[in-house]
Design a protein around this motif. Structure first.
Motif, PDB file in Angstrom:
ATOM      1  N   TYR A   1     -17.833 -65.293  23.760  1.00  0.00           N
ATOM      2  CA  TYR A   1     -18.963 -64.580  24.379  1.00  0.00           C
ATOM      3  C   TYR A   1     -19.275 -65.172  25.758  1.00  0.00           C
ATOM      4  CZ  TYR A   1     -23.506 -62.166  24.570  1.00  0.00           C
ATOM      5  OH  TYR A   1     -24.576 -61.374  24.926  1.00  0.00           O
TER       6      TYR A   1
ATOM      7  N   THR B   1     -17.411 -59.252  27.485  1.00  0.00           N
ATOM      8  CA  THR B   1     -16.862 -60.562  27.167  1.00  0.00           C
ATOM      9  C   THR B   1     -15.609 -60.428  26.307  1.00  0.00           C
ATOM     10  OG1 THR B   1     -18.175 -60.848  25.160  1.00  0.00           O
ATOM     11  CG2 THR B   1     -19.174 -61.569  27.254  1.00  0.00           C
TER      12      THR B   1
ATOM     13  N   ASN C   1     -15.136 -61.629  23.517  1.00  0.00           N
ATOM     14  CA  ASN C   1     -15.456 -61.418  22.101  1.00  0.00           C
ATOM     15  C   ASN C   1     -15.744 -59.942  21.804  1.00  0.00           C
ATOM     16  OD1 ASN C   1     -18.254 -60.707  21.961  1.00  0.00           O
ATOM     17  ND2 ASN C   1     -18.702 -62.389  20.582  1.00  0.00           N
TER      18      ASN C   1
ATOM     19  N   GLN D   1     -18.320 -58.056  22.970  1.00  0.00           N
ATOM     20  CA  GLN D   1     -19.695 -57.648  23.237  1.00  0.00           C
ATOM     21  C   GLN D   1     -20.004 -57.747  24.725  1.00  0.00           C
ATOM     22  OE1 GLN D   1     -22.696 -59.367  20.691  1.00  0.00           O
ATOM     23  NE2 GLN D   1     -21.237 -59.624  19.037  1.00  0.00           N
TER      24      GLN D   1
ATOM     25  N   PRO E   1     -23.831 -64.447  20.669  1.00  0.00           N
ATOM     26  CA  PRO E   1     -23.572 -63.029  20.508  1.00  0.00           C
ATOM     27  C   PRO E   1     -24.334 -62.488  19.311  1.00  0.00           C
ATOM     28  CG  PRO E   1     -21.719 -64.317  19.697  1.00  0.00           C
ATOM     29  CD  PRO E   1     -22.699 -65.292  20.301  1.00  0.00           C
TER      30      PRO E   1
END
Length: 150
Positions: free
Chosen positions: A80, A100, A102, A104, A143
């Motif tokens: 994140y 990001t 990740n 999100q 996150p």
């Protein structure tokens, strides 16, 4: 073109470790098994929480995250803080959010000419490296909780 001017010949992880204010971040990356990625070709932009940012976490949170059984959560949190590509603070300051690694999006605002990503202020911008750029931030961003696997 806004590219970081203080580019180091070292990769992102070695640059972060040599900086002196990202020791906990570097340790977390090692523990998460992400070292090879951040030493790889990239490029990546990392919003690296400073050691002081990690110290703001609730008591025991960091120790808990560094346990082997919590590796997935640690990887999610660290990802994140990573964006694909080499992005200067001037570039990022024009965005409303950053997608990001990740998956999100982290909201971005410009507050008093300082970039703020998901509530964390960039305190040291544009630390260049051979495979990306690091922006030091004053908070560990979390996150949204991922759905638990059954």
């Amino acid at each position: 073109m806004n590219t970081p001017t203080n580019t180091s010949p070292s990769n992102l992880l070695d640059t972060a470790a040599a900086n002196g204010t990202f020791k906990i971040f570097a340790k977390a990356v090692e523990q998460a098994g992400m070292s090879e990625t951040l030493r790889g070709p990239g490029p990546f932009t990392i919003f690296a929480p400073t050691d002081a940012a990690f110290e703001k976490l609730p008591a025991g949170k960091l120790d808990n995250l560094l346990k082997p059984e919590n590796k997935d959560e640690l990887v999610s949190i660290l990802n994140y803080h990573v964006v694909s590509g080499r992005k200067s603070s001037a570039d990022i300051g024009k965005w409303e959010s950053a997608k990001t690694v990740n998956g999100q999006a982290a909201p971005i605002k410009l507050v008093d000419n300082k970039v703020v990503i998901d509530g964390a202020q960039v305190t040291t911008a544009d630390i260049g490296s051979s495979n990306g750029v690091i922006h030091g931030i004053d908070k560990v961003n979390m996150p949204a909780a991922a759905p638990t696997k059954q």
